[in-house]
Design an enzyme around this catalytic site. Structure first.
Site, mmCIF file in Angstrom:
data_model
loop_
_atom_site.group_PDB
_atom_site.id
_atom_site.type_symbol
_atom_site.label_atom_id
_atom_site.label_comp_id
_atom_site.label_asym_id
_atom_site.label_seq_id
_atom_site.Cartn_x
_atom_site.Cartn_y
_atom_site.Cartn_z
ATOM 1 N N PHE A 1 0.976 -1.093 0.094
ATOM 2 C CA PHE A 1 0.013 0.069 -0.137
ATOM 3 C C PHE A 1 0.656 1.131 -0.065
ATOM 4 C CE2 PHE A 1 -3.035 3.039 1.884
ATOM 5 C CZ PHE A 1 -4.263 3.023 1.103
ATOM 6 N N ASP B 1 0.952 -4.417 8.890
ATOM 7 C CA ASP B 1 -0.087 -3.462 8.610
ATOM 8 C C ASP B 1 -1.586 -4.500 8.624
ATOM 9 O OD1 ASP B 1 -2.189 -1.944 7.615
ATOM 10 O OD2 ASP B 1 -0.736 -0.690 6.674
ATOM 11 N N TYR C 1 -11.749 2.632 9.904
ATOM 12 C CA TYR C 1 -12.997 3.086 8.959
ATOM 13 C C TYR C 1 -13.038 2.055 7.875
ATOM 14 C CZ TYR C 1 -8.765 5.116 6.411
ATOM 15 O OH TYR C 1 -7.568 5.150 5.533
ATOM 16 N N LYS C 2 -12.533 1.057 7.839
ATOM 17 C CA LYS C 2 -12.767 -0.100 6.818
ATOM 18 C C LYS C 2 -13.696 -1.179 7.159
ATOM 19 C CE LYS C 2 -8.602 0.876 4.282
ATOM 20 N NZ LYS C 2 -7.029 0.913 4.253
ATOM 21 N N ARG D 1 -12.394 -3.945 -7.472
ATOM 22 C CA ARG D 1 -12.310 -4.782 -6.165
ATOM 23 C C ARG D 1 -13.636 -4.756 -5.369
ATOM 24 N NH1 ARG D 1 -8.814 -2.049 -1.420
ATOM 25 N NH2 ARG D 1 -10.483 -0.911 -1.538
HETATM 26 C C1 LIG Z 1 -6.185 1.937 4.247
HETATM 27 C C2 LIG Z 1 -4.878 1.475 4.514
HETATM 28 C C3 LIG Z 1 -4.266 2.469 5.024
HETATM 29 C C4 LIG Z 1 -4.815 4.057 5.324
HETATM 30 O O1 LIG Z 1 -3.898 4.619 6.042
HETATM 31 P P1 LIG Z 1 -4.451 6.108 6.617
HETATM 32 O O2 LIG Z 1 -3.227 6.843 6.986
HETATM 33 O O3 LIG Z 1 -5.334 6.071 8.026
HETATM 34 O O4 LIG Z 1 -4.977 7.079 5.519
HETATM 35 C C5 LIG Z 1 -2.820 2.113 5.260
HETATM 36 N N1 LIG Z 1 -2.400 1.200 4.951
HETATM 37 C C6 LIG Z 1 -3.143 0.123 4.349
HETATM 38 C C7 LIG Z 1 -2.618 -1.207 4.168
HETATM 39 C C8 LIG Z 1 -4.457 0.448 4.193
HETATM 40 O O5 LIG Z 1 -5.015 -0.548 3.511
#
Ligand SMILES: *Cc1c(COP(=O)(O)O)cnc(C)c1O
Length: 416
Positions: A134, A203, A228-229, A375
């Site tokens: 990511f 993560d 938030y997911k 997705r």
């Molecule tokens: C959604 C997500 C993030 C989000 O990071 P924010 O700092 O909260 O915007 C980070 N890493 C991964 C792998 C994600 O899927």
């Protein structure tokens, strides 16, 4: 049950016997939408506006600053962390509530843990991660590497274990890949890293609330994740930090803020980290967002985790079976073996972008991930089999009629 012919009727039959069907009532979902994007932004739990209204009108409006003590605002990062701990380690004796704290965004939490970890090994030379991880994970790691004079090494997932040696200060991996849905064998990676004494930072953004986790059994010591997911905490909900108990007092934060101080209201010049995970708090927590996250989390915590994953697997099988039957030109990118994937289906198609826009116009909301992935998040708390059927048949019609060729479906937008 093996399904021979996928149809609206088979979907309805599965909804009839779905043990989680009633949980959907705990969410406010628009009638005209098939929502398959709960892995990007979870929907609104019905309890959340009620919780927030009370927090705003009574706790903020009436109790004012007294709320920090009287309504335990000050304890909320730990209290809500304790609720997340239940999703990370099923046996509460193996991971006490104090091993998780809620604060800041995932990006900031990555920075906090990466810097604390690289400081532990001043002689090591690299931060290791996966190429096409990511983006924020890679960007934060690059910034930390630059600041500490390390190099960031990005290799493909098959090569990770081969690159582990005593030059590596930290291995940063995303457990479930956001685009493909591939899942690492966490225990195996941890074991390989432990042989050369490399800490692994996981993560869990696409894992928490989505797949069964047992960080204790897997030997995981460090993790971050997203609120938030799959946790339905609301847009921009804070994320969390997990550090296994024995490691907490060995990590010294670089981002040292007053709320991570041993005695925040002692107002001392000299920084003394708080004992335990509280040292990873930085500034004043966003109480409205925290309490919205808690409300979302309570829905997940009311549901049996095994049932959640079993339904995710059934939704996955139904989705993929229907795709093979109705739109066989779509290539399924996500591994079909349950232990190798998260709670999503990713499909590949060269025209994924306009196809996704055509789906959205029909009220079928998944998302597009560059360059060619459609997705779809599978969220067993509220997704119905009938909706999966609608999504797949919608997709099939868009392909057959070539509806996706309409010029406005190829327009650019800021957020995909
Ligand atoms: C959604 C997500 C993030 C989000 O990071 P924010 O700092 O909260 O915007 C980070 N890493 C991964 C792998 C994600 O899927």
């Amino acid at each position: 049950m093996a399904i021979e012919k996928f149809s609206l009727q088979t979907a309805r039959d599965l909804d009839q016997i779905d043990p989680l069907a009633a949980v959907r009532e705990r969410f406010q979902l628009p009638d005209d939408v098939v929502y398959l994007d709960g892995n990007s932004l979870g929907p609104l739990p019905r309890s959340t506006p009620i919780v927030l209204d009370n927090v705003i009108q009574r706790e903020w409006g009436q109790d004012l600053i007294r709320s920090w003590n009287d309504n335990d605002w000050i304890g909320s990062p730990q209290r809500i962390g304790g609720k997340i701990a239940r999703l990370l380690v099923p046996d509460p004796t193996k991971a006490p509530a104090e091993d998780v704290i809620v604060s800041d965004s995932v990006s900031v939490n990555l920075f906090k843990l990466l810097t604390a970890l690289v400081r532990r090994f001043p002689d090591r030379k690299t931060i290791l991660s996966e190429s096409h991880n990511f983006p924020t994970d890679v960007h934060v790691a690059q910034g930390v590497a630059d600041a500490f004079g390390l190099s960031l090494q990005l290799v493909s997932r098959d090569e990770i274990v081969d690159h582990l040696d005593r030059e590596v200060a930290v291995l940063l991996l995303t457990h479930v890949h956001y685009r493909t849905g591939q899942r690492y064998d966490m225990a195996a990676v941890n074991a390989a890293a432990a042989t050369v004494d490399v800490p692994v930072l996981w993560d869990l953004s696409h894992s928490i609330g989505a797949v069964p986790l047992d960080l204790s059994a897997a030997g995981t010591q460090f993790a971050v994740g997203c609120g938030y997911k799959f946790l339905n905490g609301g847009p921009g909900a804070p994320g969390f930090v997990y550090v296994e108990s024995s490691q907490q007092d060995c990590l010294r934060p670089l981002l040292q803020g007053w709320l991570g101080h041993n005695s925040p209201f002692g107002f001392e010049d000299e920084y003394q980290p708080a004992a335990g995970l509280r040292r990873f708090l930085v500034g004043t927590p966003p109480i409205l967002s925290l309490l919205a996250l808690e409300s979302g989390l309570d829905v997940t915590n009311d549901v049996d985790r095994e049932e959640l994953w079993e339904k995710s697997c059934r939704l996955f099988d139904f989705f993929c079976g229907a795709v093979r039957q109705e739109c066989s030109e779509m290539m399924i990118l996500t591994p079909e073996v349950p232990a190798d994937r998260g709670s999503q289906v990713s499909l590949m198609h060269p025209h994924a972008w306009p196809i996704n826009n055509a789906l959205i116009e029909r009220g079928i909301i998944g998302d597009f991930r560059s360059p060619n992935v459609l997705r779809f998040g599978l969220t067993p708390l509220y997704t119905r089999y009938e909706e999966i059927w609608q999504a797949v048949t919608g997709l099939s019609e868009i392909l057959k009629t070539e509806e996706w060729k309409r010029p406005d479906f190829s327009r650019d937008t800021l957020v995909t």
